[in-house]
Design an enzyme around this catalytic site. Sequence first.
Site, PDB file in Angstrom:
ATOM      1  N   TRP A 151      59.388  21.014   3.116  1.00 46.55           N
ATOM      2  CA  TRP A 151      60.653  20.404   3.513  1.00 46.55           C
ATOM      3  C   TRP A 151      60.688  18.988   2.912  1.00 46.55           C
ATOM      4  O   TRP A 151      59.705  18.235   3.057  1.00 46.55           O
ATOM      5  CB  TRP A 151      60.691  20.338   5.048  1.00 46.55           C
TER       6      TRP A 151
ATOM      7  N   ASP B 112      53.598  20.746  11.842  1.00 47.07           N
ATOM      8  CA  ASP B 112      55.008  20.508  12.141  1.00 47.07           C
ATOM      9  C   ASP B 112      55.637  21.833  12.570  1.00 47.07           C
ATOM     10  O   ASP B 112      55.432  22.866  11.924  1.00 47.07           O
ATOM     11  CB  ASP B 112      55.716  19.960  10.893  1.00 47.07           C
TER      12      ASP B 112
ATOM     13  N   LYS C  79      66.862  23.594  16.634  1.00 46.06           N
ATOM     14  CA  LYS C  79      67.320  24.951  16.296  1.00 46.06           C
ATOM     15  C   LYS C  79      67.229  25.879  17.502  1.00 46.06           C
ATOM     16  O   LYS C  79      68.160  26.609  17.797  1.00 46.06           O
ATOM     17  CB  LYS C  79      66.506  25.557  15.155  1.00 46.06           C
TER      18      LYS C  79
HETATM   19  C1  LMR Z   1      66.650  21.907   7.150  1.00 48.53           C
HETATM   20  O1  LMR Z   1      65.528  22.043   6.638  1.00 48.53           O
HETATM   21  O2  LMR Z   1      67.688  22.291   6.586  1.00 48.53           O
HETATM   22  C2  LMR Z   1      66.786  21.294   8.500  1.00 48.53           C
HETATM   23  O3  LMR Z   1      65.537  21.007   9.027  1.00 48.53           O
HETATM   24  C3  LMR Z   1      67.738  20.172   8.554  1.00 48.53           C
HETATM   25  C4  LMR Z   1      67.235  18.912   7.911  1.00 48.53           C
HETATM   26  O4  LMR Z   1      67.236  17.883   8.590  1.00 48.53           O
HETATM   27  O5  LMR Z   1      66.852  18.919   6.757  1.00 48.53           O
END
Ligand code: LMR
Length: 405
Positions: A130, A211, A246
């Site tokens: 991420w 996480d 979520k």
């Molecule tokens: C995502 O990965 O789309 C979500 O966790 C929202 C974000 O804050 O990036």
Amino acid sequence: MFEHVEAYAGDPILSLMDDFRQDPRKAKVNLSIGFYYDHNGDIPVLDSVIAAKALLDQQPVEPNLYLPMSGEPQYCQAVQQHIFGEQPTAVTDRLITIQSVGGSGALRVGADFLKRYYPDAKVYVSHPTWDNHQAIFAGAGFEVLGYPYLNQDQTDIDFSAMLKTFAHLSEHSIVLLHACCHNPTGLDLEPSQWDQLFALFKEKQIIPFLDSAYLGLGDGLEQDAYAIRALAQSGLTGFVSNSFSKVFSLYGERVGSLSVICESAAIAEKVSGQLKATIRANYSNPPRFGAQLVRIILENEALYQQWLQEVENMLKRLLQVRSDLYQAIHKIAPDLDVGYLLKQKGMFSFTGLTAVQVDEIREKYGVYLIRNGRICIAGLNSGNIQIVAQAIAEVATQQLVEAAI
Ligand code: LMR
């Protein structure tokens, strides 16, 4: 004064959401940001949350004071119990849980704390991960490096490459891992692999930071919490950040938690104090409302069961749309291997599409996905699945043809 300020390049996820809003096309499809949408394409308000709010409304109106720096104690207690399950007192005595401002807030408080005590440590994040993981730890002043996660053709986890990398890390390196529903790949470690990893971390004195923003949306709560609970039992010192955005559909309330598993109750006490100092210097104390709703649900057996059922229904829908998309693409392009849709877990699938292909899909079909090829499975429904299948089949088949030439 600010002539030297450079333009913001935008966030790979949040800025795409802005672009989507501004797109005038009616038939556009948003598969970018990690929102859970229901089968009508709406972001649900959970019945358990509505019931919790009604209960909250019945309580006498109290003066709206600041929460303690580490949040509401009952919320922290309930969250710890929920995430870690039943643990022996030998574990809970050395386990701290604080309320955080969403998952990002938990990561940042953990990162700031770690920077103070291990200023020279390097942070390792999975490649890919991420995007905000990199930004948050770099923002706390760390050098952030990647560790291999996927094999060459991106179809599976390359566990031996992970182990090999970790075996060469220096003591007190910080390794960020996704407890479940890996974002963006949807590929998770098996329980035996987690055990192997934690044994290695213990030997190498590595600090794991798990996480978790999708507990319950992969294989169900118990399985998804395996890594967190195994970490608690492993004898390692480690961190767990958690987001309820979520699973409670409470994105705007920023409800999360940070837990630290320490070596002893005495150390936990001091770490807890320094986490408070970190919070005080950042935002003083967290907001009340969303955490109150979550606490009511976690503490009330009937509401908790209702909520667990609602999360299970989300999971079932995710599995259904994965299968529907698989079938739809397979019908259009039988030679295309989209088995990854069925294998990956959670809210995301990693399509392997390139940024150029993602741009093509967006421009031609109005289908928005992240430029690393991630799609948010939860954005699919019977009204848009055909167009998405058509778009993916078209660009991916082109790639097959080009590869054959
Ligand atoms: C995502 O990965 O789309 C979500 O966790 C929202 C974000 O804050 O990036």
